[in-house]
Design a protein around this motif. Structure first.
Motif, mmCIF file in Angstrom:
data_model
loop_
_atom_site.group_PDB
_atom_site.id
_atom_site.type_symbol
_atom_site.label_atom_id
_atom_site.label_comp_id
_atom_site.label_asym_id
_atom_site.label_seq_id
_atom_site.Cartn_x
_atom_site.Cartn_y
_atom_site.Cartn_z
ATOM 1 N N TYR A 61 0.880 -1.019 -0.337
ATOM 2 C CA TYR A 61 -0.324 -0.290 0.195
ATOM 3 C C TYR A 61 1.210 1.058 -0.410
ATOM 4 C CZ TYR A 61 -4.085 -2.555 1.014
ATOM 5 O OH TYR A 61 -5.484 -3.176 1.103
ATOM 6 N N GLU A 62 1.845 0.909 0.619
ATOM 7 C CA GLU A 62 2.600 2.505 1.026
ATOM 8 C C GLU A 62 3.497 3.191 -0.015
ATOM 9 O OE1 GLU A 62 5.810 4.585 4.651
ATOM 10 O OE2 GLU A 62 5.485 2.895 3.648
ATOM 11 N N GLU A 73 -1.939 9.589 5.120
ATOM 12 C CA GLU A 73 -2.949 9.725 5.317
ATOM 13 C C GLU A 73 -4.195 9.115 4.557
ATOM 14 O OE1 GLU A 73 -3.354 9.066 9.028
ATOM 15 O OE2 GLU A 73 -0.560 8.322 8.661
ATOM 16 N N LYS A 76 -4.870 5.563 4.184
ATOM 17 C CA LYS A 76 -5.207 4.831 4.913
ATOM 18 C C LYS A 76 -6.290 4.870 5.041
ATOM 19 C CE LYS A 76 -2.533 4.733 8.899
ATOM 20 N NZ LYS A 76 -1.722 5.124 9.603
ATOM 21 N N LYS A 85 -2.341 -2.690 7.647
ATOM 22 C CA LYS A 85 -0.983 -1.733 7.822
ATOM 23 C C LYS A 85 -0.657 -0.819 6.465
ATOM 24 C CE LYS A 85 -0.737 -2.583 12.465
ATOM 25 N NZ LYS A 85 -1.797 -1.714 13.516
ATOM 26 N N VAL A 86 -0.369 0.588 6.611
ATOM 27 C CA VAL A 86 -0.142 0.913 5.070
ATOM 28 C C VAL A 86 1.091 0.384 4.437
ATOM 29 C CG1 VAL A 86 1.439 3.320 6.692
ATOM 30 C CG2 VAL A 86 0.254 3.237 4.507
#
Length: 245
Positions: A61-62, A73, A76, A85-86
């Motif tokens: 994701y990050e 943010e 998320k 989690k990111v």
């Protein structure tokens, strides 16, 4: 990591072999990996309509948020729908056993699908579903005959009907499906759905090779260096050989 990549590719082989099907003309996806707005819309479509069945086990994701210009943010809050989690890989909660029971085979991981197939194939596939009541999910696909998945974007496109024509093959007249025609029941117009299919294709193409733009930029710099080096080497060679002659 290499072992996981190989396992992922081998897992795709049965599905891709079935997807080969008859040869059909592919539409031009006309994607642009520099278009962050398109990539962001594609990411939203994937997370909302595809992630329930298809994972991206080699993409985080990050990394995705950073590359396509989504603040972490906001990503998320709007694109992670579970407790991931990111920094986690883009996975879903469906087990392979349940997937095989519901669909006949586990849906393939889509991290590398744009490299195994092509963006043009993906784009054409997304635009080629049509109504077929003989199939378990009530739809079929021109590019992937006997497809084993529903038309997940049906609420956006509507339920297309097939366009057929009579053709002669091996001395016999047969009916072939040459395209689809939307029924107007979707939330999007034809042009809007075309753009949505292109955005999703663009996102899948990015995920298949996240560092492509960076690699291309480095490649251009390397070629520029080689050109300058060649010119300097050529001038130096002329200077040396002038004294020899």
């Amino acid at each position: 990591m290499m072992k996981k990549l190989l396992i992922g590719l081998f897992a795709l082989l049965p599905t891709l072999t079935m997807a080969a099907g008859p040869t059909v003309p592919l539409m031009d996806a006309n994607i642009d990996l520099r278009d962050n707005a398109s990539l962001q819309r594609g990411a939203k479509l994937f997370m909302n309509y595809c992630l329930g069945c298809h994972q991206m086990q080699y993409q985080r994701y990050e990394r995705t948020f950073r590359d396509i210009g989504i603040p972490v943010e906001i990503g998320k809050e709007t694109l992670i729908f579970d407790d991931s989690k990111v920094g986690s890989h883009i996975l879903n909660a469906m087990s392979e056993e349940d997937a095989a029971k519901w669909f006949g085979a586990a849906p393939p991981d889509l991290t590398l699908i744009s490299r195994v197939k092509s963006p043009d194939y993906i784009y054409t596939y997304l635009k080629s579903f049509y109504k077929d009541e003989s199939r378990p999910f009530g739809v079929n696909n021109v590019v992937f005959p006997l497809v084993g998945m529903p038309h997940v974007l049906q609420e956006l496109q509507g339920l297309p009907t097939p366009i057929t024509e009579e053709v002669v093959e091996n001395g016999e007249t047969v009916t072939k499906i040459v395209g689809v025609e939307t029924d107007g029941s979707g939330e999007m117009s034809d042009d809007e759905y075309d753009q949505a299919a292109r955005d999703l294709t663009n996102f899948l193409a990015y995920v298949g090779e996240p560092s492509r733009l960076e690699s291309e930029a480095i490649g251009i710099k390397v070629l520029g260096f080689l050109v300058i080096f060649f010119i300097l080497a050529f001038l130096l060679k002329k200077e040396y050989w002038r004294d020899v002659h």
